[in-house]
Design a protein around this motif. Structure first.
Motif, PDB file in Angstrom:
ATOM      1  N   TRP A  42      -1.026  -6.429 -10.855  1.00  0.00           N
ATOM      2  CA  TRP A  42      -2.433  -6.086 -11.029  1.00  0.00           C
ATOM      3  C   TRP A  42      -3.057  -7.179 -11.900  1.00  0.00           C
ATOM      4  O   TRP A  42      -2.468  -7.584 -12.897  1.00  0.00           O
ATOM      5  CB  TRP A  42      -2.569  -4.726 -11.717  1.00  0.00           C
ATOM      6  N   ILE A  43      -4.252  -7.630 -11.536  1.00  0.00           N
ATOM      7  CA  ILE A  43      -4.918  -8.683 -12.303  1.00  0.00           C
ATOM      8  C   ILE A  43      -6.347  -8.262 -12.609  1.00  0.00           C
ATOM      9  O   ILE A  43      -6.926  -7.430 -11.900  1.00  0.00           O
ATOM     10  CB  ILE A  43      -4.927 -10.028 -11.547  1.00  0.00           C
ATOM     11  N   ASP A  44      -6.912  -8.830 -13.671  1.00  0.00           N
ATOM     12  CA  ASP A  44      -8.315  -8.549 -13.954  1.00  0.00           C
ATOM     13  C   ASP A  44      -9.187  -9.427 -13.059  1.00  0.00           C
ATOM     14  O   ASP A  44      -8.700 -10.341 -12.388  1.00  0.00           O
ATOM     15  CB  ASP A  44      -8.633  -8.741 -15.433  1.00  0.00           C
ATOM     16  N   GLU A  45     -10.473  -9.124 -13.036  1.00  0.00           N
ATOM     17  CA  GLU A  45     -11.387  -9.833 -12.137  1.00  0.00           C
ATOM     18  C   GLU A  45     -11.434 -11.331 -12.398  1.00  0.00           C
ATOM     19  O   GLU A  45     -11.619 -12.125 -11.488  1.00  0.00           O
ATOM     20  CB  GLU A  45     -12.792  -9.240 -12.258  1.00  0.00           C
ATOM     21  N   LYS A  46     -11.279 -11.747 -13.656  1.00  0.00           N
ATOM     22  CA  LYS A  46     -11.333 -13.165 -13.997  1.00  0.00           C
ATOM     23  C   LYS A  46      -9.959 -13.832 -13.913  1.00  0.00           C
ATOM     24  O   LYS A  46      -9.816 -15.007 -14.218  1.00  0.00           O
ATOM     25  CB  LYS A  46     -11.893 -13.342 -15.406  1.00  0.00           C
ATOM     26  N   GLU A  47      -8.955 -13.069 -13.531  1.00  0.00           N
ATOM     27  CA  GLU A  47      -7.567 -13.542 -13.413  1.00  0.00           C
ATOM     28  C   GLU A  47      -7.053 -14.116 -14.731  1.00  0.00           C
ATOM     29  O   GLU A  47      -6.294 -15.071 -14.759  1.00  0.00           O
ATOM     30  CB  GLU A  47      -7.425 -14.543 -12.264  1.00  0.00           C
ATOM     31  N   GLU A  48      -7.450 -13.474 -15.850  1.00  0.00           N
ATOM     32  CA  GLU A  48      -6.994 -13.910 -17.170  1.00  0.00           C
ATOM     33  C   GLU A  48      -5.803 -13.088 -17.661  1.00  0.00           C
ATOM     34  O   GLU A  48      -5.051 -13.541 -18.501  1.00  0.00           O
ATOM     35  CB  GLU A  48      -8.133 -13.808 -18.183  1.00  0.00           C
ATOM     36  N   THR A  49      -5.680 -11.878 -17.157  1.00  0.00           N
ATOM     37  CA  THR A  49      -4.559 -11.028 -17.541  1.00  0.00           C
ATOM     38  C   THR A  49      -3.862 -10.512 -16.291  1.00  0.00           C
ATOM     39  O   THR A  49      -4.483 -10.308 -15.247  1.00  0.00           O
ATOM     40  CB  THR A  49      -4.998  -9.821 -18.407  1.00  0.00           C
ATOM     41  N   ARG A  50      -2.566 -10.311 -16.422  1.00  0.00           N
ATOM     42  CA  ARG A  50      -1.749  -9.853 -15.299  1.00  0.00           C
ATOM     43  C   ARG A  50      -0.788  -8.790 -15.814  1.00  0.00           C
ATOM     44  O   ARG A  50      -0.151  -8.965 -16.850  1.00  0.00           O
ATOM     45  CB  ARG A  50      -0.985 -11.045 -14.727  1.00  0.00           C
ATOM     46  N   TRP A  51      -0.700  -7.701 -15.074  1.00  0.00           N
ATOM     47  CA  TRP A  51       0.236  -6.614 -15.364  1.00  0.00           C
ATOM     48  C   TRP A  51       1.194  -6.541 -14.194  1.00  0.00           C
ATOM     49  O   TRP A  51       0.769  -6.349 -13.048  1.00  0.00           O
ATOM     50  CB  TRP A  51      -0.504  -5.285 -15.459  1.00  0.00           C
ATOM     51  N   VAL A  52       2.482  -6.686 -14.439  1.00  0.00           N
ATOM     52  CA  VAL A  52       3.479  -6.584 -13.373  1.00  0.00           C
ATOM     53  C   VAL A  52       4.407  -5.421 -13.717  1.00  0.00           C
ATOM     54  O   VAL A  52       5.123  -5.458 -14.721  1.00  0.00           O
ATOM     55  CB  VAL A  52       4.287  -7.895 -13.218  1.00  0.00           C
ATOM     56  N   PHE A  53       4.335  -4.385 -12.892  1.00  0.00           N
ATOM     57  CA  PHE A  53       5.158  -3.190 -13.064  1.00  0.00           C
ATOM     58  C   PHE A  53       6.301  -3.228 -12.063  1.00  0.00           C
ATOM     59  O   PHE A  53       6.078  -3.412 -10.866  1.00  0.00           O
ATOM     60  CB  PHE A  53       4.334  -1.921 -12.810  1.00  0.00           C
ATOM     61  N   GLN A  54       7.531  -3.048 -12.556  1.00  0.00           N
ATOM     62  CA  GLN A  54       8.699  -2.951 -11.686  1.00  0.00           C
ATOM     63  C   GLN A  54       9.348  -1.603 -11.952  1.00  0.00           C
ATOM     64  O   GLN A  54       9.590  -1.242 -13.120  1.00  0.00           O
ATOM     65  CB  GLN A  54       9.690  -4.073 -11.970  1.00  0.00           C
ATOM     66  N   ALA A  55       9.637  -0.881 -10.871  1.00  0.00           N
ATOM     67  CA  ALA A  55      10.270   0.426 -11.025  1.00  0.00           C
ATOM     68  C   ALA A  55      11.615   0.274 -11.724  1.00  0.00           C
ATOM     69  O   ALA A  55      12.382  -0.640 -11.436  1.00  0.00           O
ATOM     70  CB  ALA A  55      10.445   1.090  -9.660  1.00  0.00           C
ATOM     71  N   ALA A  56      11.874   1.159 -12.669  1.00  0.00           N
ATOM     72  CA  ALA A  56      13.149   1.205 -13.383  1.00  0.00           C
ATOM     73  C   ALA A  56      13.712   2.616 -13.189  1.00  0.00           C
ATOM     74  O   ALA A  56      13.202   3.386 -12.377  1.00  0.00           O
ATOM     75  CB  ALA A  56      12.939   0.874 -14.860  1.00  0.00           C
TER      76      ALA A  56
END
Length: 187
Positions: A42-56
Motif C-alpha cells: 500500500w502506498i500514499d498518493e505521493k508515493e512517499e510512504t509504503r506499507w508492506v504487509f505479509q501474512a504471518a
C-alpha cells in the motif's frame, strides 16, 4: 547503525503525527480477525510512504513501513472492536543489538482506525490534539501518562478497547483518514 536510522524514522513519525501510543495491546486472541485482503503493498498518493504487509502465523502480519528510503519492521494485527476495525502495530526489536541495549528498548503499540475497501486501505491515528485537550480538561477517560511530552495510554487491554470503541465514532478524536491504494491504482 541500521537501528539508529530506524530510531530517527520513528522519532520523525512521532513528531510529525504527534502519535498517541499504548503500553498494552488493544486486542486479546479472540479480538484478532483474519484480514487476508490486507496482505500486499500500500502506498500514499505521493508515493512517499509504503506499507508492506505479509501474512504471518496466528492471523498476524509482518509489516515493513518505509518512509524516505528507511524501513521499520513491525508486527501488525487486525482487530475487531465492536463495529470497528483497528490495526495494532508493534515494533520488532532491532537485530544485532546487545542484551544491555535491548533491556532499554521500550516498544509501544500504535492503534489505527482502519478500513479496507478492495484496493484502498484507509488508516487514521487518534488525534493527539483532541486527546491532549481532553487530558487538560481532565476528561480523558483512559489511564495515561505523559512521557517526554508524549501521551501514552497505560490502561489494560480491556480499558483500551472500551475507550477506542467509545471515541471511534467521534470524527474529532481521530486524525485525517490517510488513504493508501495498491501501487498503480489511480484514485
Amino acid at each position: 547503525m541500521k537501528f539508529w536510522k530506524l530510531a530517527l524514522v520513528a522519532a520523525g513519525l512521532i513528531a510529525a503525527t504527534g502519535c498517541v501510543v499504548t503500553r498494552h495491546p488493544i486486542y486479546t486472541a479472540k479480538d484478532v480477525i483474519d484480514l487476508p485482503g490486507l496482505a500486499g503493498t500500500w502506498i500514499d498518493e505521493k508515493e512517499e510512504t509504503r506499507w508492506v504487509f505479509q501474512a504471518a502465523k496466528d492471523k498476524a502480519f509482518d509489516l515493513t513501513y518505509t518512509e524516505k528510503g528507511l524501513d521499520g519492521t513491525f508486527e501488525a494485527r487486525a482487530v475487531r472492536l465492536g463495529e470497528y476495525v483497528f490495526l495494532d502495530v508493534y515494533p520488532k526489536a532491532p537485530e544485532k543489538m546487545n542484551d544491555f541495549y535491548l533491556m532499554h528498548f521500550l516498544p509501544v503499540h500504535t492503534a489505527f482506525l482502519a478500513s479496507l475497501d478492495g484496493d484502498r486501505l484507509t488508516l487514521s491515528l487518534p488525534n493527539v490534539n483532541w486527546m491532549e485537550k481532553q487530558e487538560q480538561a481532565k476528561k480523558l477517560k483512559a489511564a495515561h501518562e505523559k512521557w517526554d511530552d508524549r501521551l501514552v495510554l497505560t490502561g489494560p487491554t480491556a480499558e483500551l478497547q472500551k475507550f477506542l470503541i467509545q471515541i471511534a465514532p467521534n470524527k474529532d478524536a481521530f486524525g485525517d483518514r490517510e488513504k493508501y491504494p495498491r501501487p498503480g491504482l489511480i484514485l
